[in-house]
Design a protein around this motif. Structure first.
Motif, PDB file in Angstrom:
ATOM      1  N   GLN A   1       0.827  -1.203   0.000  1.00 21.52           N
ATOM      2  CA  GLN A   1       0.000   0.000   0.000  1.00 21.52           C
ATOM      3  C   GLN A   1       0.864   1.258   0.000  1.00 21.52           C
ATOM      4  N   GLN A   2       1.948   1.204   0.757  1.00 21.52           N
ATOM      5  CA  GLN A   2       2.860   2.346   0.806  1.00 21.52           C
ATOM      6  C   GLN A   2       3.506   2.575  -0.557  1.00 21.52           C
ATOM      7  N   LEU A   3       3.815   1.494  -1.240  1.00 20.68           N
ATOM      8  CA  LEU A   3       4.404   1.595  -2.576  1.00 20.68           C
ATOM      9  C   LEU A   3       3.415   2.244  -3.543  1.00 20.68           C
ATOM     10  N   PHE A   4       2.150   1.859  -3.453  1.00 20.63           N
ATOM     11  CA  PHE A   4       1.131   2.465  -4.302  1.00 20.63           C
ATOM     12  C   PHE A   4       1.029   3.974  -4.037  1.00 20.63           C
ATOM     13  N   GLU A   5       1.049   4.352  -2.769  1.00 22.89           N
ATOM     14  CA  GLU A   5       0.921   5.762  -2.406  1.00 22.89           C
ATOM     15  C   GLU A   5       2.126   6.568  -2.889  1.00 22.89           C
ATOM     16  N   GLN A   6       3.332   5.994  -2.790  1.00 23.43           N
ATOM     17  CA  GLN A   6       4.533   6.686  -3.259  1.00 23.43           C
ATOM     18  C   GLN A   6       4.501   6.876  -4.772  1.00 23.43           C
ATOM     19  N   ALA A   7       3.987   5.863  -5.475  1.00 21.34           N
ATOM     20  CA  ALA A   7       3.890   5.969  -6.927  1.00 21.34           C
ATOM     21  C   ALA A   7       3.004   7.144  -7.317  1.00 21.34           C
ATOM     22  N   LYS A   8       1.951   7.376  -6.542  1.00 23.27           N
ATOM     23  CA  LYS A   8       1.043   8.483  -6.837  1.00 23.27           C
ATOM     24  C   LYS A   8       1.629   9.824  -6.413  1.00 23.27           C
ATOM     25  N   SER A   9       2.107   9.899  -5.159  1.00 22.10           N
ATOM     26  CA  SER A   9       2.556  11.187  -4.611  1.00 22.10           C
ATOM     27  C   SER A   9       3.945  11.589  -5.082  1.00 22.10           C
ATOM     28  N   LYS A  10       4.879  10.658  -5.124  1.00 26.60           N
ATOM     29  CA  LYS A  10       6.261  10.987  -5.445  1.00 26.60           C
ATOM     30  C   LYS A  10       6.506  11.086  -6.949  1.00 26.60           C
ATOM     31  N   PHE A  11       5.915  10.156  -7.694  1.00 24.41           N
ATOM     32  CA  PHE A  11       6.162  10.114  -9.134  1.00 24.41           C
ATOM     33  C   PHE A  11       4.997  10.656  -9.947  1.00 24.41           C
ATOM     34  N   GLY A  12       3.894  10.964  -9.309  1.00 24.15           N
ATOM     35  CA  GLY A  12       2.747  11.531 -10.007  1.00 24.15           C
ATOM     36  C   GLY A  12       2.058  10.574 -10.944  1.00 24.15           C
ATOM     37  N   LEU A  13       2.128   9.285 -10.653  1.00 24.11           N
ATOM     38  CA  LEU A  13       1.527   8.293 -11.538  1.00 24.11           C
ATOM     39  C   LEU A  13       0.037   8.132 -11.260  1.00 24.11           C
ATOM     40  N   ASP A  14      -0.687   7.850 -12.299  1.00 16.53           N
ATOM     41  CA  ASP A  14      -2.115   7.589 -12.206  1.00 16.53           C
ATOM     42  C   ASP A  14      -2.308   6.072 -12.250  1.00 16.53           C
ATOM     43  N   LEU A  15      -2.722   5.504 -11.099  1.00 13.75           N
ATOM     44  CA  LEU A  15      -2.892   4.058 -11.013  1.00 13.75           C
ATOM     45  C   LEU A  15      -4.372   3.692 -11.018  1.00 13.75           C
ATOM     46  N   PRO A  16      -4.729   2.659 -11.746  1.00 12.63           N
ATOM     47  CA  PRO A  16      -3.852   1.710 -12.434  1.00 12.63           C
ATOM     48  C   PRO A  16      -3.538   2.084 -13.886  1.00 12.63           C
ATOM     49  N   GLY A  17      -4.028   3.217 -14.372  1.00  9.33           N
ATOM     50  CA  GLY A  17      -3.903   3.580 -15.779  1.00  9.33           C
ATOM     51  C   GLY A  17      -2.479   3.605 -16.299  1.00  9.33           C
ATOM     52  N   ASP A  18      -1.584   4.331 -15.595  1.00 12.47           N
ATOM     53  CA  ASP A  18      -0.198   4.426 -16.064  1.00 12.47           C
ATOM     54  C   ASP A  18       0.508   3.070 -16.014  1.00 12.47           C
ATOM     55  N   LEU A  19       0.169   2.275 -14.993  1.00  5.83           N
ATOM     56  CA  LEU A  19       0.778   0.942 -14.897  1.00  5.83           C
ATOM     57  C   LEU A  19       0.316   0.060 -16.057  1.00  5.83           C
ATOM     58  N   ALA A  20      -0.952   0.161 -16.411  1.00  4.12           N
ATOM     59  CA  ALA A  20      -1.472  -0.603 -17.548  1.00  4.12           C
ATOM     60  C   ALA A  20      -0.809  -0.161 -18.848  1.00  4.12           C
ATOM     61  N   THR A  21      -0.514   1.134 -18.976  1.00  2.00           N
ATOM     62  CA  THR A  21       0.166   1.636 -20.176  1.00  2.00           C
ATOM     63  C   THR A  21       1.564   1.064 -20.297  1.00  2.00           C
ATOM     64  N   VAL A  22       2.288   1.018 -19.185  1.00  2.00           N
ATOM     65  CA  VAL A  22       3.668   0.507 -19.199  1.00  2.00           C
ATOM     66  C   VAL A  22       3.709  -0.990 -19.490  1.00  2.00           C
ATOM     67  N   LEU A  23       2.747  -1.737 -18.962  1.00  2.00           N
ATOM     68  CA  LEU A  23       2.724  -3.186 -19.194  1.00  2.00           C
ATOM     69  C   LEU A  23       2.173  -3.523 -20.578  1.00  2.00           C
ATOM     70  N   GLY A  24       1.229  -2.736 -21.064  1.00  2.00           N
ATOM     71  CA  GLY A  24       0.738  -2.853 -22.430  1.00  2.00           C
ATOM     72  C   GLY A  24      -0.012  -4.135 -22.740  1.00  2.00           C
ATOM     73  N   LYS A  25      -0.391  -4.263 -23.992  1.00  2.00           N
ATOM     74  CA  LYS A  25      -1.054  -5.476 -24.465  1.00  2.00           C
ATOM     75  C   LYS A  25      -0.088  -6.647 -24.488  1.00  2.00           C
ATOM     76  N   ASN A  26       1.181  -6.334 -24.678  1.00  2.00           N
ATOM     77  CA  ASN A  26       2.231  -7.353 -24.579  1.00  2.00           C
ATOM     78  C   ASN A  26       3.467  -6.697 -23.990  1.00  2.00           C
ATOM     79  N   PHE A  27       4.028  -7.350 -22.972  1.00  2.00           N
ATOM     80  CA  PHE A  27       5.235  -6.835 -22.320  1.00  2.00           C
ATOM     81  C   PHE A  27       6.336  -7.859 -22.508  1.00  2.00           C
ATOM     82  N   MET A  28       7.459  -7.406 -23.088  1.00  2.00           N
ATOM     83  CA  MET A  28       8.557  -8.309 -23.389  1.00  2.00           C
ATOM     84  C   MET A  28       9.868  -7.738 -22.859  1.00  2.00           C
ATOM     85  N   VAL A  29      10.631  -8.557 -22.152  1.00  2.00           N
ATOM     86  CA  VAL A  29      11.944  -8.162 -21.668  1.00  2.00           C
ATOM     87  C   VAL A  29      12.960  -9.162 -22.202  1.00  2.00           C
TER      88      VAL A  29
END
Length: 604
Positions: free
Chosen positions: A434-462
């Motif tokens: 939960q703390q990680l989720f809050e930091q992602a929003k407050s510290k990095f300004g991310l919109d969750l879960p939208g921005d996380l879904a954008t980064v993971l995408g329809k296909n995520f390959m490493v």
């Protein structure tokens, strides 16, 4: 009817993975140079792995041969073994195979007396000694644990005569079973030949001709304390067959009833031997066909033996196992809905298992001369995905790829299950999450879960490239099927926040494309990763990932390309055995109602 043999159209002398129409049978691969041949017990040579094509015309065999009897390769009735295979030309080998199909194989009385101690081209070494434990060593627990001992204890045993026919445990166990497991020490011919070939590759099994009887391993497991005065040769060997089945049956109570089917050769001797083995422990025993059915009480054993319908007549079971394909040495099945009823699910987790509450899971462990495979199927699920998922696409990576992971559908999974993910984190005491989720929003300004879904995408390959590993110049990157502009915006947020806090932003090269966003450790590799690669042309990749065009998730590691990283600290046999490992592949497909997977370990 044997449930062990391959489906119609499948060559019984070959091992080929297939998945209920999602994958076409693969052509046998012959990528390896010939290895030194080995001697059969009768002085005759078996073709080398590079000569596997000749297995298509194996001599006919008698599946009804008595337990422990080995057909003499190349010995027609009343005759002597044929000339050494390696001293003949290929046309002569074909003629030899045709002769044997007409003449059949001669059973060897001497071999029948020797049993398992001198079977096959090369034995598979003794098992690890059984660990000491509680005195309660009754067959229900023993049968369930035997698969782990035989297949996960570091030893592999040779098996009996080329066969695999006969009654299977599912043909005597109850039709209403909610879970089933089968261990077959007399599998189909192709499984045995593959086991022989794999055994030759490892120093721990290559030179041994006296592997312990795997049935005796079952005896040692059940009699692990050694307190029961039972002699395997006298009290067990005369009646014990080669197959064991385990079933959990609904009892109307919190715990299911248990039924164990043990293949036997003589009912009277089996009854006496099991009684001596149980040594006063409470149990029930009854017989059905060539199996002893064991349970916790005599009433249950009689009920299971007299029941009209069997698991082999359960249409869901047979359809599921057919979808799995060849059942190999070990197979298993479970009605996930039935199992779930035995264990009440907490309310906060109920939504997470909703898609699979009525599903069934089936799988098998099987062998090929080039790899060992654990395959499984989930069928009858609901709402696993929304729409068709994008193909994993690992085959489009650079040919120099050492390892890669690709998963499709993470964006919809995150979006659809975000509330359940948060609830699960809270219910499990996940304060850090939960703390990680809050930091992602407050510290990095991310919109969750939208921005996380954008980064993971329809296909995520490493991916990790093999070039530069020796010089510690890591070339790695990600390729995401997503909106590249939105992905760039998310990265910009993170880099801006890190700069504002005084943290150095990582040096990442980014290459936007048409519906694809690529980022890597260097500009050169980012461009290479963004292009269409030819990893899919590799024979190693094709064997490790058999359904690459259809798979919606895949993991591939070419061990030959990274072995320098882990061989440096190994010596002797440990190093030799590690060098046998060639690659690892995990792949599968997921749809709205079904999912499958194949885990393969390849060998040089």
């Amino acid at each position: 009817m044997s449930a062990n043999n391959p489906p119609p159209g499948q060559d019984p002398e070959r091992t080929t993975a297939y998945r209920g129409g999602w994958e076409q049978p693969q052509e046998p691969q012959q990528p390896y140079p010939p290895q030194q041949s080995y001697q059969q017990p009768y002085g005759q040579q078996v073709p080398q792995p590079g000569q596997e094509a000749s297995y298509g015309q194996q001599p006919a065999y008698n599946p009804q041969a008595a337990y422990g009897q080995q057909p003499a390769y190349g010995a027609p009735h009343g005759g002597q073994p044929q000339q050494n295979w390696q001293q003949q030309s290929w046309p002569q080998q074909d003629q030899y195979a045709q002769q044997q199909q007409q003449q059949g194989w001669q059973q060897q009385d001497q071999y029948a007396q020797q049993g398992w101690q001198q079977q096959g081209p090369e034995g598979f070494g003794p098992p690890q000694p059984a660990k000491k434990g509680s005195r309660k060593g009754w067959l229900i627990a023993g049968a369930a644990a035997l698969a782990v001992v035989l297949l996960g204890g570091g030893a592999v045993w040779a098996v009996g005569a080329i066969g695999g026919g006969g009654t299977q445990p599912n043909e005597v166990l109850p039709a209403n079973a909610i879970a089933y497991a089968r261990l077959d020490l007399d599998p189909a011919a192709n499984q045995k030949l593959a086991l022989f070939q794999l055994a030759r590759k490892f120093t721990v099994t290559k030179g041994s001709f006296t592997g312990e009887d795997p049935r005796q391993a079952l005896f040692n497991l059940v009699n692990e304390s050694g307190e029961k005065k039972v002699d395997f040769a006298k009290d067990i060997d005369p009646w014990l067959g080669s197959r064991v089945g385990f079933a959990a049956v609904p009892s109307g109570k919190a715990e299911p009833d248990i039924a164990v089917a043990v293949q036997v050769k003589d009912q009277a001797q089996a009854k006496a031997g099991i009684a001596k083995l149980m040594d006063g422990d409470k149990y029930g025993i009854a017989f059905r066909e060539d199996y002893a059915l064991l349970s916790s009480t005599q009433a249950l054993a009689d009920k299971f033996a007299k029941g009209e319908a069997t698991l082999a007549e359960n249409s869901e079971f047979t359809d599921d196992m057919s979808a799995v394909g060849e059942e190999g040495v070990l197979s298993f099945w479970a009605d996930m809905g039935g199992v779930a009823k035995l264990a009440p699910i907490p309310a906060e987790q109920a939504a997470g298992i909703e898609p699979i509450k009525d599903a069934r899971f089936a799988g098998a462990l099987r062998f090929d001369s080039a790899y060992v495979e654990l395959a499984g199927q989930v069928r009858g699920a609901k709402g696993l995905t929304t729409g068709d998922l994008q193909a994993a696409g690992l085959g489009t990576l650079p040919a120099t790829t050492a390892g890669a992971l690709s998963i499709s559908g993470l964006d919809q999974m995150i979006t659809k299950q975000w509330s359940e993910i948060q609830k699960s984190a809270t219910a499990g005491g996940g304060a850090e999450v939960q703390q990680l989720f809050e930091q992602a929003k407050s510290k990095f300004g991310l919109d969750l879960p939208g921005d996380l879904a954008t980064v993971l995408g329809k296909n995520f390959m490493v991916a990790l490239d093999s070039q530069g590993l020796d010089a510690d110049q890591i070339k790695a990157g990600v390729r995401v099927a997503t909106d590249p502009a939105k992905a760039q915006a998310v990265v910009d947020k993170i880099e801006k926040a890190m700069a504002a806090s005084g943290q150095p932003a990582p040096q990442i090269a980014k290459v936007p494309g048409d519906g694809v966003f690529t980022a890597a450790t260097s500009e050169e590799y980012a461009k290479k990763l963004a292009e269409e690669g030819t990893l899919g042309d590799s024979e190693t990749f094709q064997t490790a990932i058999p359904d690459a065009d259809e798979a919606t998730f895949a993991l591939f590691v070419d061990l030959d390309k990274v072995e320098k990283l882990y061989l440096q600290g190994l010596e002797g046999d440990d190093k030799a055995n590690a060098q046998v490992l060639r690659a690892v592949g995990l792949s599968g497909k997921q749809s709205d109602t079904e999912a499958n997977f194949s885990l393969r370990v390849l060998f040089n």
